[in-house]
Design a protein around this motif. Structure first.
Motif, mmCIF file in Angstrom:
data_model
loop_
_atom_site.group_PDB
_atom_site.id
_atom_site.type_symbol
_atom_site.label_atom_id
_atom_site.label_comp_id
_atom_site.label_asym_id
_atom_site.label_seq_id
_atom_site.Cartn_x
_atom_site.Cartn_y
_atom_site.Cartn_z
ATOM 1 N N ASP A 229 12.445 47.844 -15.754
ATOM 2 C CA ASP A 229 13.103 48.990 -15.124
ATOM 3 C C ASP A 229 14.586 49.000 -15.493
ATOM 4 O O ASP A 229 15.304 48.032 -15.250
ATOM 5 C CB ASP A 229 12.951 48.898 -13.600
ATOM 6 C CG ASP A 229 13.467 50.143 -12.898
ATOM 7 O OD1 ASP A 229 13.450 51.219 -13.516
ATOM 8 O OD2 ASP A 229 13.897 50.023 -11.727
ATOM 9 N N GLY A 230 15.043 50.076 -16.095
ATOM 10 C CA GLY A 230 16.428 50.176 -16.541
ATOM 11 C C GLY A 230 16.569 50.143 -18.045
ATOM 12 O O GLY A 230 17.620 50.507 -18.582
ATOM 13 N N VAL A 231 15.512 49.716 -18.758
ATOM 14 C CA VAL A 231 15.511 49.723 -20.228
ATOM 15 C C VAL A 231 15.043 51.094 -20.695
ATOM 16 O O VAL A 231 13.955 51.550 -20.329
ATOM 17 C CB VAL A 231 14.603 48.616 -20.792
ATOM 18 C CG1 VAL A 231 14.460 48.762 -22.305
ATOM 19 C CG2 VAL A 231 15.165 47.238 -20.451
ATOM 20 N N LYS A 285 17.207 39.804 -16.692
ATOM 21 C CA LYS A 285 15.791 40.110 -16.910
ATOM 22 C C LYS A 285 15.466 40.163 -18.397
ATOM 23 O O LYS A 285 14.450 39.620 -18.847
ATOM 24 C CB LYS A 285 15.434 41.449 -16.256
ATOM 25 C CG LYS A 285 15.260 41.385 -14.752
ATOM 26 C CD LYS A 285 14.832 42.742 -14.211
ATOM 27 C CE LYS A 285 14.667 42.708 -12.692
ATOM 28 N NZ LYS A 285 14.274 44.042 -12.170
ATOM 29 N N VAL A 286 16.324 40.828 -19.163
ATOM 30 C CA VAL A 286 16.110 40.914 -20.609
ATOM 31 C C VAL A 286 16.177 39.521 -21.231
ATOM 32 O O VAL A 286 15.335 39.140 -22.054
ATOM 33 C CB VAL A 286 17.156 41.847 -21.256
ATOM 34 C CG1 VAL A 286 17.028 41.822 -22.779
ATOM 35 C CG2 VAL A 286 17.001 43.272 -20.730
ATOM 36 N N ASN A 288 15.723 36.575 -19.752
ATOM 37 C CA ASN A 288 14.615 35.723 -19.302
ATOM 38 C C ASN A 288 13.288 36.117 -19.951
ATOM 39 O O ASN A 288 12.410 35.264 -20.149
ATOM 40 C CB ASN A 288 14.485 35.791 -17.780
ATOM 41 C CG ASN A 288 15.655 35.128 -17.077
ATOM 42 O OD1 ASN A 288 16.305 34.252 -17.638
ATOM 43 N ND2 ASN A 288 15.933 35.558 -15.852
ATOM 44 N N THR A 289 13.149 37.402 -20.275
ATOM 45 C CA THR A 289 11.928 37.845 -20.963
ATOM 46 C C THR A 289 11.842 37.210 -22.342
ATOM 47 O O THR A 289 10.764 36.769 -22.781
ATOM 48 C CB THR A 289 11.903 39.380 -21.082
ATOM 49 O OG1 THR A 289 11.987 39.956 -19.775
ATOM 50 C CG2 THR A 289 10.623 39.853 -21.757
ATOM 51 N N GLY A 290 12.965 37.147 -23.038
ATOM 52 C CA GLY A 290 12.982 36.479 -24.339
ATOM 53 C C GLY A 290 12.691 34.995 -24.209
ATOM 54 O O GLY A 290 11.932 34.414 -25.003
ATOM 55 N N LYS A 291 13.272 34.361 -23.181
ATOM 56 C CA LYS A 291 13.062 32.923 -22.981
ATOM 57 C C LYS A 291 11.625 32.613 -22.560
ATOM 58 O O LYS A 291 11.134 31.504 -22.790
ATOM 59 C CB LYS A 291 14.036 32.401 -21.926
ATOM 60 C CG LYS A 291 15.480 32.332 -22.413
ATOM 61 C CD LYS A 291 16.396 31.758 -21.344
ATOM 62 C CE LYS A 291 17.825 31.630 -21.869
ATOM 63 N NZ LYS A 291 18.738 31.069 -20.840
ATOM 64 N N LYS A 292 10.969 33.583 -21.945
ATOM 65 C CA LYS A 292 9.579 33.386 -21.515
ATOM 66 C C LYS A 292 8.683 33.056 -22.708
ATOM 67 O O LYS A 292 7.752 32.245 -22.603
ATOM 68 C CB LYS A 292 9.091 34.655 -20.812
ATOM 69 C CG LYS A 292 7.633 34.621 -20.400
ATOM 70 C CD LYS A 292 7.242 35.936 -19.730
ATOM 71 C CE LYS A 292 5.754 35.970 -19.398
ATOM 72 N NZ LYS A 292 5.362 37.267 -18.772
#
Length: 491
Positions: A229-231, A285-286, A288-292
């Protein structure tokens, strides 16, 4: 003015030893040095004038003035030095940059006031006598009576205002990066940026770099980024070319924008900017998504990403700078007054003026530049503690000769002119800097400094006398060789 002007020129010239200094330090340094160090000359010259009024010849009057004021001037200078010195310990490099320059500036000003000013005064005192005019200001007898009569009211108001101010200044919102420094209507760039935002809304770009080679991971990452949300958009190989098309079929000049030798690039556009609610959470969020999917091998760049890192760095600096500033000032005051309680009273009064100053943006819904907030916390403490030192020094001096009520009246009458002059200079210099500068940080710093000088003056003149009277007996017990007046009935 000539004495401080010479100190300013020497300071600017000797900045060459640092190689380079920041634009903030260069622009604000001279104004801060003038505003902060004029106190020392004012205190010395007022003592000189008092001795002349007592009938002393010029040379003897100056010798006495130096002896009488060297303690308060040196203490005032050292507290200001320590306020700036605390900035040196910041990890954000603009702090050490300004700290070193201003420490040098205050030391040069102290040397100029204690060595050059007496000599210049002796040379020009005949001209000073000829051009002297009657003071336009009153003797402050009425003011001293008001301060004494309204003592309980002032202390109660002080407590009522200080507590919410302390809480309010902790709830300010901040700009941590440099994206908003020139985005004001005072500059063409700011007007253009504001017009674009008004027409198209706010947006920023983040660049996410992840190791290439695993197409399944890249597809999943691309999908999750788009779902945040926000992207508003994601530019990647998956979106721009498609996972079904081999890389060899894509022209090299096009694929180089999406793939490097080792990394795949995602350009993520987010509908937010620094200062908007939740901007840092969206960046996290962005990230952490990459780090996931890729752990620590996922890298992120962009204005908001660097601003988030900056926020984490300088907010940690805040606690360190404040604690060290207060600790340094407390130790200097303790040695100057040979007292435990007086440093506590003085520090509380000036800290309260800082809290009131910094809570104004909260109640007016103004977003602050964090670097300005950080600097003013140290600078206002170091600069305006001078007023409290001068007042307390005179109170102790008078208290050795008379009762506490009469000592308070005499101190208010003796010190108000010096403190008012000093505070007025600091207020005017700060306000002018705030109005003239098109740089957001400098403008806000100037406004804070000007308002802080006025608030410190008000608290020192109207609140500090009452606190000194209330704690008079305790001050005597906790001060080495206080020797307070005990003869006859205390007035």
């Amino acid at each position: 003015m000539a004495t401080i002007g010479i100190a300013i020129m020497i300071n600017r010239g000797t900045n060459l030893m640092f190689g380079t200094i920041s634009f903030v330090t260069n622009a604000a340094g001279s104004v801060l040095q003038l505003a902060v160090s004029m106190d020392y000359g004012i205190f010395l010259l007022h003592r000189f004038a008092e001795n002349r009024e007592k009938g002393f010849e010029a040379q003897e009057a100056m010798v006495n003035a130096v002896k009488q004021s060297v303690g308060s001037v040196t203490s005032s200078g050292l507290t200001t030095v320590t306020g700036f010195a605390a900035l040196i310990l910041m990890r954000f490099k603009i702090g050490p940059d300004m700290g070193w320059v201003m420490v040098k500036a205050i030391i040069l000003s102290l040397i100029a006031v204690l060595c050059l000013l007496p000599a210049l005064t002796m040379v020009f005192y005949p001209l000073i006598d000829k051009t002297e005019h009657k003071s336009f200001l009153p003797k402050f007898k009425l003011l001293s009576k008001i301060v004494l009569d309204w003592k309980p009211v002032m202390i109660i108001l002080f407590i009522i205002v200080t507590i919410p101010s302390y809480l309010g200044q902790q709830k300010n919102t901040f700009f941590y990066g440099g994206s908003r420094v020139y985005q004001t209507n005072a500059t063409q760039l700011g007007r253009d940026m504001n017009a674009i935002e008004k027409e198209y809304g706010q947006s920023s770009q983040l660049v996410l770099m992840v190791p290439k080679g695993d197409m399944k991971k890249e597809i999943k990452l691309n999908g999750e980024l788009k779902d945040i949300d926000g992207v508003t958009s994601v530019v990647s190989y998956i979106n721009s070319v498609g996972e079904s098309i081999p890389k060899d079929f894509v022209p090299s000049d096009q694929i180089s924008k999406l793939y490097s030798e080792n990394y795949s690039r995602y350009v993520v556009t987010v509908k937010t900017e620094e200062g908007e609610d939740g901007w840092d959470h969206l960046v996290s969020k962005v990230q952490n998504t990459g780090k996931k999917y890729y752990g620590s091998k996922s890298l992120m760049a962009g204005n908001l990403a660097s601003t988030k890192d900056l926020k984490e760095t300088i907010t940690q600096d805040m606690t360190r700078v404040n604690i060290l500033s207060i600790a340094f000032v407390f130790v200097i005051l303790m040695f100057n007054f040979k007292s435990i309680l007086l440093p506590v009273i003085l520090t509380i009064v000036i800290e309260a003026s800082i809290w009131i100053n910094l809570t104004v943006p909260y109640f007016t819904d103004e977003t602050m530049f964090y670097i300005g907030y950080l600097i003013i916390s140290s600078v206002q403490l170091g600069a305006t503690i001078d007023y409290g030192i001068l007042f307390t020094d005179r109170y102790i001096e008078n208290r050795k000769q008379m009762g506490k009520k009469r000592a308070t009246l005499r101190t208010v009458q003796n010190c108000t002119m010096s403190i008012l002059t000093s505070a007025s200079i600091l207020a005017v210099c700060g306000t002018v800097l705030g109005k003239v500068s098109t740089n957001g940080v400098l403008s806000q710093l100037g406004n804070l400094l000007g308002r802080g000088a006025v608030l410190s003056f008000i608290l020192v003149i109207f609140v500090l006398p009452g606190l000194l009277m209330v704690f008079d007996k305790l001050i005597e017990k906790l001060t080495y060789h206080a020797d307070f007046y005990k003869g006859g009935k205390a007035l």
